[in-house]
Enzyme design. Structure first.
Site, PDB file in Angstrom:
ATOM      1  N   TYR A   1       0.900  -1.233  -0.123  1.00 40.84           N
ATOM      2  CA  TYR A   1      -0.100  -0.118  -0.107  1.00 40.84           C
ATOM      3  C   TYR A   1       0.805   1.119  -0.231  1.00 40.84           C
ATOM      4  CZ  TYR A   1      -3.355  -3.494   0.920  1.00 40.84           C
ATOM      5  OH  TYR A   1      -4.222  -4.573   1.257  1.00 40.84           O
TER       6      TYR A   1
ATOM      7  N   HIS B   1      -9.800   1.763  -3.912  1.00 39.14           N
ATOM      8  CA  HIS B   1      -8.804   0.728  -3.315  1.00 39.14           C
ATOM      9  C   HIS B   1      -7.377   1.253  -3.706  1.00 39.14           C
ATOM     10  CE1 HIS B   1     -11.549  -2.565  -1.927  1.00 39.14           C
ATOM     11  NE2 HIS B   1     -12.015  -2.051  -3.443  1.00 39.14           N
TER      12      HIS B   1
END
Length: 144
Positions: free
Chosen positions: A22, A99
């Site tokens: 991420y 996302h």
């Protein structure tokens, strides 16, 4: 214009988890970027995160009639929670799913989300920029 941005389980670990899936920006850094983006498009942003599915559902229900648009990264609950889908469908306003990672390049179980069924659009794979783009897109949708 009031926007609600809900983040699901483990989003608070962005920038801290060892795999780097991420990115390096921390959750507070991303929140600051989002608040700045919201201000630049003339929106008031309520940016939240919870590990708890029930709390997320409560927030979605409370957004009825108070938030002009809802952006959600339900994280791992995106793939499992019909209850969140039902709450999003009952919300009544526009929803954008976002996302951080490209869910279509990950494990096969991540290729389909329940939450997408309630969304006018989905953004994935662009990291924190995707969060900002979701805010910009939602502002445009709410103004239309």
């Amino acid at each position: 214009m009031k926007l609600l941005f809900i983040n699901g389980p483990n989003a608070n670990l962005y920038g801290l988890e060892p795999s780097g899936t991420y990115g390096r920006e921390t959750f507070p850094d991303i929140a600051a970027r989002c608040h700045s983006k919201a201000a630049s498009v003339g929106a008031e942003l309520d940016f939240r995160q919870s590990q708890d599915e029930g709390e997320i559902i409560t927030w979605i229900q409370q957004a009825r009639g108070t938030a002009d648009g809802l952006i959600i990264n339900a994280a791992g609950l995106s793939y499992t929670s019909i209850a969140i889908l039902d709450a999003l469908l009952a919300y009544g306003g526009p929803v954008i799913e976002v996302h951080m990672s490209n869910i279509h390049r990950r494990e096969p179980f991540r290729n389909k989300t329940y939450t997408a069924k309630a969304a006018v659009g989905s953004i994935c794979g662009l990291g924190p920029l995707g969060y900002e783009l979701a805010i910009q897109a939602m502002a445009g949708i709410c103004r239309a």
